[in-house]
Each structure stands twice: as C-alpha cells, then as structure tokens.
Design a protein around this motif. Structure first.
Motif, mmCIF file in Angstrom:
data_model
loop_
_atom_site.group_PDB
_atom_site.id
_atom_site.type_symbol
_atom_site.label_atom_id
_atom_site.label_comp_id
_atom_site.label_asym_id
_atom_site.label_seq_id
_atom_site.Cartn_x
_atom_site.Cartn_y
_atom_site.Cartn_z
ATOM 1 N N ILE A 8 0.829 -1.212 0.000
ATOM 2 C CA ILE A 8 0.000 0.000 0.000
ATOM 3 C C ILE A 8 0.860 1.258 0.000
ATOM 4 O O ILE A 8 0.450 2.294 -0.533
ATOM 5 C CB ILE A 8 -0.980 -0.017 1.194
ATOM 6 N N LEU A 11 1.151 3.628 -3.017
ATOM 7 C CA LEU A 11 -0.001 4.407 -3.483
ATOM 8 C C LEU A 11 0.430 5.788 -3.986
ATOM 9 O O LEU A 11 0.053 6.203 -5.085
ATOM 10 C CB LEU A 11 -1.030 4.530 -2.357
ATOM 11 N N GLU A 12 1.224 6.475 -3.218
ATOM 12 C CA GLU A 12 1.679 7.817 -3.600
ATOM 13 C C GLU A 12 2.553 7.774 -4.860
ATOM 14 O O GLU A 12 2.478 8.656 -5.713
ATOM 15 C CB GLU A 12 2.469 8.429 -2.445
ATOM 16 N N GLU A 15 0.288 7.537 -7.753
ATOM 17 C CA GLU A 15 -0.598 8.696 -7.860
ATOM 18 C C GLU A 15 0.061 9.846 -8.625
ATOM 19 O O GLU A 15 -0.629 10.672 -9.226
ATOM 20 C CB GLU A 15 -0.977 9.164 -6.449
ATOM 21 N N TYR A 115 -2.637 2.181 -9.272
ATOM 22 C CA TYR A 115 -3.081 3.179 -8.294
ATOM 23 C C TYR A 115 -4.465 2.827 -7.743
ATOM 24 O O TYR A 115 -4.671 2.797 -6.532
ATOM 25 C CB TYR A 115 -3.103 4.581 -8.917
ATOM 26 N N LEU A 118 -4.332 -0.237 -5.488
ATOM 27 C CA LEU A 118 -3.755 0.047 -4.171
ATOM 28 C C LEU A 118 -4.709 0.871 -3.319
ATOM 29 O O LEU A 118 -4.794 0.670 -2.108
ATOM 30 C CB LEU A 118 -2.419 0.773 -4.324
ATOM 31 N N LYS A 119 -5.417 1.780 -3.953
ATOM 32 C CA LYS A 119 -6.418 2.574 -3.231
ATOM 33 C C LYS A 119 -7.497 1.653 -2.654
ATOM 34 O O LYS A 119 -7.883 1.780 -1.489
ATOM 35 C CB LYS A 119 -7.025 3.609 -4.184
ATOM 36 N N ASP A 122 -6.099 -0.443 0.168
ATOM 37 C CA ASP A 122 -6.000 0.378 1.378
ATOM 38 C C ASP A 122 -7.357 0.475 2.071
ATOM 39 O O ASP A 122 -7.458 0.336 3.299
ATOM 40 C CB ASP A 122 -5.479 1.761 1.014
#
Length: 129
Positions: A8, A11-12, A15, A115, A118-119, A122
């Motif tokens: 996770i 994620l950034e 993004e 992305y 992973l979102k 999360d």
C-alpha cells in the motif's frame, strides 16, 4: 498475506501524474542479422513494487477463477467495487501478464490501474482493522 502495508505504501508513487514509469527501448538488429524487438525498461520504483507484491502473498495461483476479464475489463469502477479475492485476482492477472505481453505493467501504471488497486486495497485493509 504479509507486507500489505508495504504494498500500500506505493499508493503515492502511482498517484504521481508526472512520473515516468518506463520507456521503450528501440528494436535492434544483432550482428548476426536477427531483429531484437523493442521492450519496456521499467524504472526502479516500478520494479521494486513488483518485487514487493511477489513477496506479499497477495498473488493467487487460481486467479482466473476470481477474475475472468482482461485489460478492457479493468476499470476504476470495477476495481473500486472489488472484494479482496477479486482484487487479488486482478492484481495477479496484471503482474503475470507481463510474461506474455511486454508492456503490461507499463499499461497498468500509465492507466493508473495499479493506483486504483492500491487505493482499494487500502480501503479494504482499513475496514479489516
């Protein structure tokens, strides 16, 4: 499933709208006259992510039983509605697709599929806590 938090944590990375995840190396002709087709070269972050996913326990042997689509079927809406098994199937499909189709990871990164996955992972992880 280990290291879910580590997965996770990317994620950034996915993004970032300005990130270049890969580039295509041009085709070449060897000294023997054989053509070497072009192929994607992935940046260190994407390769690291793939390694972390492999070690996480998220990938499934029977992923086809939980995800029967292909790339056209992977949409942000489908991903955001997926339960954990479906999500694991989708992720496994993309990760393993690179073996058969060069550039599968490039497509998934560029189109933000990683992305969205992973979102969703999360969200599911936070619900489970």
């Amino acid at each position: 499933m280990e290291n879910i938090k580590e997965v996770i944590s990317y994620l950034e990375y996915f993004e970032d709208e300005n990130r270049t995840f890969y580039h295509w190396d041009p085709h070449e002709t060897s000294s023997e006259g054989n053509i070497i087709l072009s192929y994607p070269s992935y940046d260190g972050g994407l390769n690291s992510f793939i390694d972390v996913v492999y070690k996480s326990g998220l990938l499934m042997d029977d992923y086809a039983a939980h995800y029967k689509g292909g790339f056209p079927g992977l949409t942000p809406e489908k991903i955001s509605a997926a339960d954990l098994k479906e999500l694991r199937g989708m992720l496994t499909f993309i990760i393993r697709a690179e073996r058969f189709t060069d550039g599968s990871w490039a497509h998934a990164a560029k189109d933000k599929l990683f992305y969205y996955m992973l979102k969703r992972l999360d969200e599911l992880y936070k619900k489970k806590k």
